[in-house]
Design a protein around this motif. Structure first.
Motif, mmCIF file in Angstrom:
data_model
loop_
_atom_site.group_PDB
_atom_site.id
_atom_site.type_symbol
_atom_site.label_atom_id
_atom_site.label_comp_id
_atom_site.label_asym_id
_atom_site.label_seq_id
_atom_site.Cartn_x
_atom_site.Cartn_y
_atom_site.Cartn_z
ATOM 1 N N SER A 166 13.339 33.452 -57.602
ATOM 2 C CA SER A 166 12.595 33.917 -58.761
ATOM 3 C C SER A 166 13.515 34.714 -59.677
ATOM 4 O O SER A 166 14.490 35.325 -59.222
ATOM 5 C CB SER A 166 11.423 34.798 -58.317
ATOM 6 O OG SER A 166 11.904 35.931 -57.605
ATOM 7 N N ALA A 167 13.221 34.674 -60.943
ATOM 8 C CA ALA A 167 14.037 35.401 -61.915
ATOM 9 C C ALA A 167 13.958 36.893 -61.647
ATOM 10 O O ALA A 167 12.912 37.424 -61.243
ATOM 11 C CB ALA A 167 13.556 35.088 -63.327
ATOM 12 N N GLY A 210 11.059 39.127 -62.578
ATOM 13 C CA GLY A 210 10.012 38.181 -62.937
ATOM 14 C C GLY A 210 8.620 38.701 -62.612
ATOM 15 O O GLY A 210 8.445 39.612 -61.791
ATOM 16 N N LYS A 211 7.654 38.098 -63.223
ATOM 17 C CA LYS A 211 6.271 38.530 -63.050
ATOM 18 C C LYS A 211 5.685 37.925 -61.781
ATOM 19 O O LYS A 211 5.801 36.725 -61.538
ATOM 20 C CB LYS A 211 5.444 38.113 -64.264
ATOM 21 C CG LYS A 211 4.060 38.733 -64.309
ATOM 22 C CD LYS A 211 3.357 38.410 -65.608
ATOM 23 C CE LYS A 211 1.989 39.088 -65.661
ATOM 24 N NZ LYS A 211 1.282 38.769 -66.938
ATOM 25 N N ASN A 233 0.318 33.910 -66.397
ATOM 26 C CA ASN A 233 1.719 33.540 -66.247
ATOM 27 C C ASN A 233 2.339 34.299 -65.073
ATOM 28 O O ASN A 233 2.113 35.505 -64.912
ATOM 29 C CB ASN A 233 2.492 33.851 -67.533
ATOM 30 C CG ASN A 233 2.010 33.016 -68.708
ATOM 31 O OD1 ASN A 233 1.664 31.851 -68.543
ATOM 32 N ND2 ASN A 233 1.975 33.615 -69.894
ATOM 33 N N ASP A 269 5.987 34.162 -62.225
ATOM 34 C CA ASP A 269 7.224 33.549 -61.747
ATOM 35 C C ASP A 269 7.192 33.286 -60.248
ATOM 36 O O ASP A 269 7.968 32.487 -59.740
ATOM 37 C CB ASP A 269 8.416 34.442 -62.085
ATOM 38 C CG ASP A 269 8.606 34.584 -63.585
ATOM 39 O OD1 ASP A 269 8.664 33.543 -64.269
ATOM 40 O OD2 ASP A 269 8.677 35.729 -64.080
ATOM 41 N N LYS A 270 6.312 33.992 -59.562
ATOM 42 C CA LYS A 270 6.154 33.779 -58.130
ATOM 43 C C LYS A 270 4.782 34.280 -57.704
ATOM 44 O O LYS A 270 4.166 35.110 -58.380
ATOM 45 C CB LYS A 270 7.244 34.498 -57.329
ATOM 46 C CG LYS A 270 7.233 36.013 -57.492
ATOM 47 C CD LYS A 270 8.330 36.655 -56.662
ATOM 48 C CE LYS A 270 8.334 38.172 -56.848
ATOM 49 N NZ LYS A 270 9.383 38.825 -56.026
ATOM 50 N N LEU A 284 7.323 30.170 -55.101
ATOM 51 C CA LEU A 284 7.905 30.202 -56.437
ATOM 52 C C LEU A 284 7.150 29.281 -57.396
ATOM 53 O O LEU A 284 6.447 28.364 -56.978
ATOM 54 C CB LEU A 284 9.376 29.798 -56.368
ATOM 55 C CG LEU A 284 10.254 30.702 -55.495
ATOM 56 C CD1 LEU A 284 11.686 30.207 -55.501
ATOM 57 C CD2 LEU A 284 10.178 32.156 -55.942
ATOM 58 N N SER A 285 7.333 29.553 -58.650
ATOM 59 C CA SER A 285 6.622 28.799 -59.680
ATOM 60 C C SER A 285 7.358 27.500 -60.018
ATOM 61 O O SER A 285 8.460 27.226 -59.517
ATOM 62 C CB SER A 285 6.491 29.662 -60.941
ATOM 63 O OG SER A 285 7.783 29.920 -61.479
ATOM 64 N N GLN A 320 8.756 26.697 -62.875
ATOM 65 C CA GLN A 320 9.990 26.960 -63.611
ATOM 66 C C GLN A 320 11.118 27.386 -62.679
ATOM 67 O O GLN A 320 12.280 27.014 -62.890
ATOM 68 C CB GLN A 320 9.739 28.040 -64.669
ATOM 69 C CG GLN A 320 10.876 28.239 -65.639
ATOM 70 C CD GLN A 320 11.191 26.973 -66.427
ATOM 71 O OE1 GLN A 320 10.287 26.260 -66.868
ATOM 72 N NE2 GLN A 320 12.485 26.687 -66.612
ATOM 73 N N SER A 321 10.783 28.134 -61.635
ATOM 74 C CA SER A 321 11.799 28.554 -60.678
ATOM 75 C C SER A 321 12.383 27.349 -59.955
ATOM 76 O O SER A 321 13.587 27.309 -59.661
ATOM 77 C CB SER A 321 11.207 29.545 -59.678
ATOM 78 O OG SER A 321 10.751 30.707 -60.326
ATOM 79 N N ASP A 330 14.792 25.523 -62.318
ATOM 80 C CA ASP A 330 16.055 26.230 -62.525
ATOM 81 C C ASP A 330 16.893 26.330 -61.257
ATOM 82 O O ASP A 330 18.021 26.854 -61.315
ATOM 83 C CB ASP A 330 15.774 27.640 -63.050
ATOM 84 C CG ASP A 330 15.079 27.621 -64.413
ATOM 85 O OD1 ASP A 330 15.190 26.575 -65.098
ATOM 86 O OD2 ASP A 330 14.429 28.622 -64.762
#
Length: 314
Positions: free
Chosen positions: A96-97, A100-101, A196, A198-199, A221-222, A224-225, A228
């Motif tokens: 996850s970023a 991240g949220k 929204n 990120d995880k 994880l989402s 987008q994760s 990436d």
């Protein structure tokens, strides 16, 4: 009425006063008997109530023991879903970023009489949200991540301290062994909620042994994760199925944690009912001792009344 001679009055008073005194003592002793009888009735009522409670707790323990075997088998099968998720994220090196949220899913149930099952996940959720608030430089965790509460019990506890964080709640969870259809419905609700993230941090009760459980977190994880992730591109895909894979991974994780949390709850309920039955047995023993002592006291008092009354009539 003829008056007694003055000379005879002392002798009559000496004979009558002891009899009157004995009668008063007997009356006082007899007046204490109803309260003792009432105590016996209270003890009988309490004994009956505790015996009924003991029967209920023993029955609930037997039911929980029967359900536990089935829940343990389901848990062993469902754990494979969670392990498969972890392997996908580990092999793809998805992370996850930073900063991240996160979205939290707190898993428990609607039922009580199962020890600290509900408070375990609630305390863990509060601790995690407090840590996120501290990392963000804010001591107020009420403006932190959204929470999806599964079960009326955790929802009620979280509503006291984190009412603004609860986005969605589910009930009627954990009546029976959870199915993948239940997990899919919950995952679909999370994805379609418009929140929204990120995880997803799933907080649940992990089954440790027949005597213990502990709160744990499974991270999912989402989409987008996954996109990436440096190793995710090595998987050959004819079509872009990343979104479906992310949703399926979330449903898998929810299913695994639901089933394991259910097994931990059934086990905790069995242990709680076992302890309650033992406590009820100890209470019955103590109440029996009190009842026998009170009954002996009543019998002794009644015998004293009889002997005193007979002596007063002589």
């Amino acid at each position: 009425m003829a008056m007694l001679p003055r000379a005879a009055r002392p002798a009559v008073n000496a004979a009558v006063r002891p009899a009157i005194g004995n009668t008063i003592v007997a009356a006082r002793a007899f007046s204490s008997t109803p309260s003792q009888g009432a105590t016996l009735r209270e003890l009988e009522t309490r004994l009956k109530s505790v015996r009924n409670i003991e029967k209920i707790t023993k029955s609930m323990k037997m039911i929980a023991s029967t359900k536990l075997n089935k829940a343990q088998r389901a848990m062993a099968s469902a754990r494979a879903y969670g392990k498969a998720n972890q392997e996908v994220f580990e092999n793809s090196e998805a992370k996850s970023a930073e900063g991240g949220k996160a979205l939290f899913v707190v898993i428990s149930s609607d039922k009580g009489l199962c020890g600290g099952i509900h408070s375990s996940v609630v305390k863990r959720a509060k601790k995690e949200l407090q840590a996120i608030g501290s990392a963000a430089g804010s001591a107020d965790s009420t403006e932190g991540p959204a929470i999806f509460a599964l079960g009326e019990k955790p929802k009620a506890q979280l509503s006291r301290t984190l009412p603004k964080n609860i986005a969605v709640s589910f009930n009627q969870i954990g009546k029976d062994i959870p199915t993948f259809a239940d997990a899919s419905a919950i995952a679909d609700k999370i994805v379609s909620s418009g929140i929204n993230f990120d995880k997803v941090n799933i907080i649940y009760n992990s089954y440790v042994s027949a005597m213990s459980f502990e709160s744990a977190i499974m991270e999912v994880l989402s989409e987008q994760s996954l996109r990436d992730a440096p190793g995710f591109s090595t998987y050959e895909q004819e079509e872009d199925t990343t979104k479906d894979l992310a949703e399926f991974a979330l449903a898998n994780a929810i299913y695994a944690t639901l089933v394991e949390g259910h097994a931990a709850e059934i086990n905790a309920r069995r242990n709680a009912m076992d302890n309650a039955s033992s406590n009820a047995g100890d209470m019955i023993t103590n109440l029996n001792i009190q009842y026998n002592r009170s009954r002996q006291q009543v019998i002794t008092t009644q015998l004293i009344d009889i002997v005193t009354g007979a002596a007063a009539l002589d």
